[in-house]
Design a protein around this motif. Sequence first.
Motif, PDB file in Angstrom:
ATOM      1  N   HIS A 292       0.231 -12.006  12.748  1.00  0.00           N
ATOM      2  CA  HIS A 292      -1.015 -11.214  12.816  1.00  0.00           C
ATOM      3  C   HIS A 292      -0.883 -10.225  14.005  1.00  0.00           C
ATOM      4  O   HIS A 292      -0.415 -10.477  14.929  1.00  0.00           O
ATOM      5  N   PRO A 293      -1.593  -9.142  13.950  1.00  0.00           N
ATOM      6  CA  PRO A 293      -1.669  -8.219  14.839  1.00  0.00           C
ATOM      7  C   PRO A 293      -2.508  -8.845  16.122  1.00  0.00           C
ATOM      8  O   PRO A 293      -3.320  -9.678  15.679  1.00  0.00           O
ATOM      9  N   ILE A 294      -2.391  -8.529  17.298  1.00  0.00           N
ATOM     10  CA  ILE A 294      -3.036  -8.707  18.486  1.00  0.00           C
ATOM     11  C   ILE A 294      -4.484  -8.723  18.268  1.00  0.00           C
ATOM     12  O   ILE A 294      -5.387  -9.505  18.751  1.00  0.00           O
ATOM     13  N   ILE A 295      -5.043  -7.596  17.638  1.00  0.00           N
ATOM     14  CA  ILE A 295      -6.259  -7.220  17.226  1.00  0.00           C
ATOM     15  C   ILE A 295      -7.000  -8.348  16.563  1.00  0.00           C
ATOM     16  O   ILE A 295      -8.215  -8.539  16.831  1.00  0.00           O
ATOM     17  N   MET A 296      -6.263  -9.181  15.831  1.00  0.00           N
ATOM     18  CA  MET A 296      -6.893 -10.190  15.214  1.00  0.00           C
ATOM     19  C   MET A 296      -6.530 -11.421  15.845  1.00  0.00           C
ATOM     20  O   MET A 296      -7.420 -12.528  15.244  1.00  0.00           O
ATOM     21  N   SER A 297      -6.168 -11.567  16.853  1.00  0.00           N
ATOM     22  CA  SER A 297      -5.603 -13.021  17.225  1.00  0.00           C
ATOM     23  C   SER A 297      -5.718 -13.060  18.785  1.00  0.00           C
ATOM     24  O   SER A 297      -4.791 -13.243  19.385  1.00  0.00           O
ATOM     25  N   PRO A 298      -6.820 -13.241  19.297  1.00  0.00           N
ATOM     26  CA  PRO A 298      -7.099 -13.071  20.642  1.00  0.00           C
ATOM     27  C   PRO A 298      -6.692 -14.343  21.303  1.00  0.00           C
ATOM     28  O   PRO A 298      -6.478 -14.089  22.658  1.00  0.00           O
ATOM     29  N   LEU A 299      -6.374 -15.265  20.842  1.00  0.00           N
ATOM     30  CA  LEU A 299      -6.094 -16.517  21.547  1.00  0.00           C
ATOM     31  C   LEU A 299      -4.431 -16.815  21.330  1.00  0.00           C
ATOM     32  O   LEU A 299      -3.885 -17.898  21.942  1.00  0.00           O
ATOM     33  N   ALA A 300      -3.913 -15.985  20.609  1.00  0.00           N
ATOM     34  CA  ALA A 300      -2.369 -16.438  19.996  1.00  0.00           C
ATOM     35  C   ALA A 300      -1.603 -15.431  21.226  1.00  0.00           C
ATOM     36  O   ALA A 300      -1.830 -14.338  21.619  1.00  0.00           O
ATOM     37  N   LYS A 301      -0.095 -15.964  21.322  1.00  0.00           N
ATOM     38  CA  LYS A 301       0.509 -15.269  22.166  1.00  0.00           C
ATOM     39  C   LYS A 301       1.202 -14.059  21.652  1.00  0.00           C
ATOM     40  O   LYS A 301       1.619 -14.338  20.400  1.00  0.00           O
ATOM     41  N   THR A 302       1.722 -13.069  22.433  1.00  0.00           N
ATOM     42  CA  THR A 302       2.419 -12.158  21.800  1.00  0.00           C
ATOM     43  C   THR A 302       3.588 -12.612  21.177  1.00  0.00           C
ATOM     44  O   THR A 302       4.283 -13.355  21.798  1.00  0.00           O
ATOM     45  N   HIS A 303       4.040 -11.744  20.167  1.00  0.00           N
ATOM     46  CA  HIS A 303       5.237 -12.072  19.472  1.00  0.00           C
ATOM     47  C   HIS A 303       6.307 -11.691  20.363  1.00  0.00           C
ATOM     48  O   HIS A 303       6.512 -10.560  20.916  1.00  0.00           O
ATOM     49  N   ARG A 304       7.227 -12.751  20.464  1.00  0.00           N
ATOM     50  CA  ARG A 304       8.372 -12.278  21.246  1.00  0.00           C
ATOM     51  C   ARG A 304       9.340 -11.231  20.700  1.00  0.00           C
ATOM     52  O   ARG A 304      10.269 -10.670  21.526  1.00  0.00           O
ATOM     53  N   SER A 305       9.332 -10.701  19.384  1.00  0.00           N
ATOM     54  CA  SER A 305      10.130  -9.837  18.787  1.00  0.00           C
ATOM     55  C   SER A 305       9.469  -8.443  18.645  1.00  0.00           C
ATOM     56  O   SER A 305       9.921  -7.430  18.632  1.00  0.00           O
ATOM     57  N   ASP A 306       8.102  -8.488  18.587  1.00  0.00           N
ATOM     58  CA  ASP A 306       7.271  -7.274  18.446  1.00  0.00           C
ATOM     59  C   ASP A 306       6.057  -7.419  19.242  1.00  0.00           C
ATOM     60  O   ASP A 306       5.065  -8.136  18.851  1.00  0.00           O
ATOM     61  N   PRO A 307       6.062  -6.513  20.394  1.00  0.00           N
ATOM     62  CA  PRO A 307       4.700  -6.678  21.099  1.00  0.00           C
ATOM     63  C   PRO A 307       3.327  -6.381  20.394  1.00  0.00           C
ATOM     64  O   PRO A 307       2.425  -6.537  21.035  1.00  0.00           O
ATOM     65  N   ARG A 308       3.410  -5.720  19.354  1.00  0.00           N
ATOM     66  CA  ARG A 308       2.089  -5.467  18.895  1.00  0.00           C
ATOM     67  C   ARG A 308       1.495  -6.611  17.824  1.00  0.00           C
ATOM     68  O   ARG A 308       0.305  -6.746  17.511  1.00  0.00           O
ATOM     69  N   LEU A 309       2.515  -7.510  17.809  1.00  0.00           N
ATOM     70  CA  LEU A 309       1.983  -8.802  17.025  1.00  0.00           C
ATOM     71  C   LEU A 309       1.875  -9.987  18.010  1.00  0.00           C
ATOM     72  O   LEU A 309       2.131  -9.947  18.864  1.00  0.00           O
ATOM     73  N   THR A 310       1.307 -11.059  16.965  1.00  0.00           N
ATOM     74  CA  THR A 310       1.263 -12.357  17.720  1.00  0.00           C
ATOM     75  C   THR A 310       1.909 -13.423  16.976  1.00  0.00           C
ATOM     76  O   THR A 310       2.238 -13.011  15.763  1.00  0.00           O
ATOM     77  N   GLU A 311       2.212 -14.687  17.633  1.00  0.00           N
ATOM     78  CA  GLU A 311       2.978 -15.518  16.888  1.00  0.00           C
ATOM     79  C   GLU A 311       1.943 -16.352  16.170  1.00  0.00           C
ATOM     80  O   GLU A 311       1.641 -17.540  16.884  1.00  0.00           O
ATOM     81  N   ARG A 312       1.603 -16.064  14.979  1.00  0.00           N
ATOM     82  CA  ARG A 312       0.578 -16.723  14.422  1.00  0.00           C
ATOM     83  C   ARG A 312       0.745 -16.888  13.047  1.00  0.00           C
ATOM     84  O   ARG A 312       1.657 -15.946  12.294  1.00  0.00           O
TER      85      ARG A 312
ATOM     86  N   LEU B  27       0.722  -1.289  -0.051  1.00  0.00           N
ATOM     87  CA  LEU B  27      -0.021  -0.093   0.090  1.00  0.00           C
ATOM     88  C   LEU B  27       0.747   1.123  -0.211  1.00  0.00           C
ATOM     89  O   LEU B  27       0.208   2.378  -0.268  1.00  0.00           O
ATOM     90  N   GLY B  28       2.093   1.134   0.259  1.00  0.00           N
ATOM     91  CA  GLY B  28       2.955   2.390   0.164  1.00  0.00           C
ATOM     92  C   GLY B  28       2.669   3.241   1.553  1.00  0.00           C
ATOM     93  O   GLY B  28       2.717   4.526   1.490  1.00  0.00           O
ATOM     94  N   VAL B  29       2.303   2.770   2.522  1.00  0.00           N
ATOM     95  CA  VAL B  29       2.084   3.580   3.768  1.00  0.00           C
ATOM     96  C   VAL B  29       2.790   2.929   5.066  1.00  0.00           C
ATOM     97  O   VAL B  29       3.049   1.750   4.822  1.00  0.00           O
ATOM     98  N   LYS B  30       2.535   3.620   6.092  1.00  0.00           N
ATOM     99  CA  LYS B  30       3.284   3.140   7.341  1.00  0.00           C
ATOM    100  C   LYS B  30       2.041   2.890   8.275  1.00  0.00           C
ATOM    101  O   LYS B  30       1.234   3.838   8.477  1.00  0.00           O
ATOM    102  N   LEU B  31       1.315   1.766   8.540  1.00  0.00           N
ATOM    103  CA  LEU B  31       0.422   1.631   9.370  1.00  0.00           C
ATOM    104  C   LEU B  31       0.482   2.192  10.867  1.00  0.00           C
ATOM    105  O   LEU B  31       1.628   2.094  11.345  1.00  0.00           O
ATOM    106  N   PRO B  32      -0.465   2.372  11.480  1.00  0.00           N
ATOM    107  CA  PRO B  32      -0.209   2.905  13.025  1.00  0.00           C
ATOM    108  C   PRO B  32       0.185   1.878  13.662  1.00  0.00           C
ATOM    109  O   PRO B  32      -0.045   0.740  13.863  1.00  0.00           O
ATOM    110  N   SER B  33       1.071   2.250  14.695  1.00  0.00           N
ATOM    111  CA  SER B  33       1.821   1.430  15.496  1.00  0.00           C
ATOM    112  C   SER B  33       0.923   0.849  16.397  1.00  0.00           C
ATOM    113  O   SER B  33       0.772  -0.413  17.044  1.00  0.00           O
ATOM    114  N   ASP B  34      -0.305   1.544  16.821  1.00  0.00           N
ATOM    115  CA  ASP B  34      -1.382   1.115  17.838  1.00  0.00           C
ATOM    116  C   ASP B  34      -2.684   1.153  17.218  1.00  0.00           C
ATOM    117  O   ASP B  34      -3.060   2.136  16.929  1.00  0.00           O
ATOM    118  N   LEU B  35      -2.972  -0.341  16.755  1.00  0.00           N
ATOM    119  CA  LEU B  35      -4.263  -0.471  16.210  1.00  0.00           C
ATOM    120  C   LEU B  35      -5.409  -0.302  17.094  1.00  0.00           C
ATOM    121  O   LEU B  35      -6.445  -0.493  16.576  1.00  0.00           O
TER     122      LEU B  35
END
Length: 240
Positions: A120-140, A61-69
């Motif tokens: 996937h971002p946390i907002i899309m994955s309520p049952l998945a663990k937070t990504h160990r390298s990026d707290p905005r994301l999940t390990e999914r 998309l050529g954009v920077k998505l918000p860090s806090d979704l």
Amino acid sequence: QLACHDLIKMTEDMISGLVKSVFGSYQITYHPEGKTGPGVDLDFTPPFKRISMISGLEEKLGVKLPSDLNTPEANQFLKDLCIKHKVDCTPPLTTARLLDKLVGEFLEVECKNPTFICDHPIIMSPLAKTHRSDPRLTERFELFLHFKEICNAYTELNSPFVQRERFLNQAKDKAAGDDEAQVLDEDFCRALEYGLPPTGGWGCGVDRITMFLTDCNNIKEVLLFPAMKPTEDSPAAGKS
């Protein structure tokens, strides 16, 4: 500790190995419009392509998505993106649904050969663990083949406190009309309080994989017990 990258490797090895064992090659031909229609070559040679969801969308998309979704501003930003790119999203216009529509329009269309869409971002994955390298994301991850999802997996969230907070956030989307949002499952949270060891959740659409490997374009052809309408002369036809 079992993590998302372990599940990715297991999935990749299993599916590519299955194809190699059945066909003697990693390449097969699939006829999406029926066996009399044009064929599509599918390549299962490992390693499969991987696309990180947020960075992949930003690149397309050529954009920077918000860090806090989890903000109204982020939601409006995604609404504007959908309008700009003529991506139709039916109400409720939650952030998770808007992201899902953008992924379908810009990333899933890249998934002809087996491709993992990951992180996937946390907002899309309520049952998945937070990504160990990026707290905005999940390990999914989701695995796509010929633009269809065939697998969904993640490192299981095993913190009852974080899980309860995720459920409460999901309840807002549920109240807004999002049928796919989770509800607060207090029994599940209580079970987590007793403890869940490091766990990987994994689900695979065996019927869809079978369609590709048997060159069928109708799922009823590969289901053992497909739902069928009763014929006029069957006993079930006379019952109300």
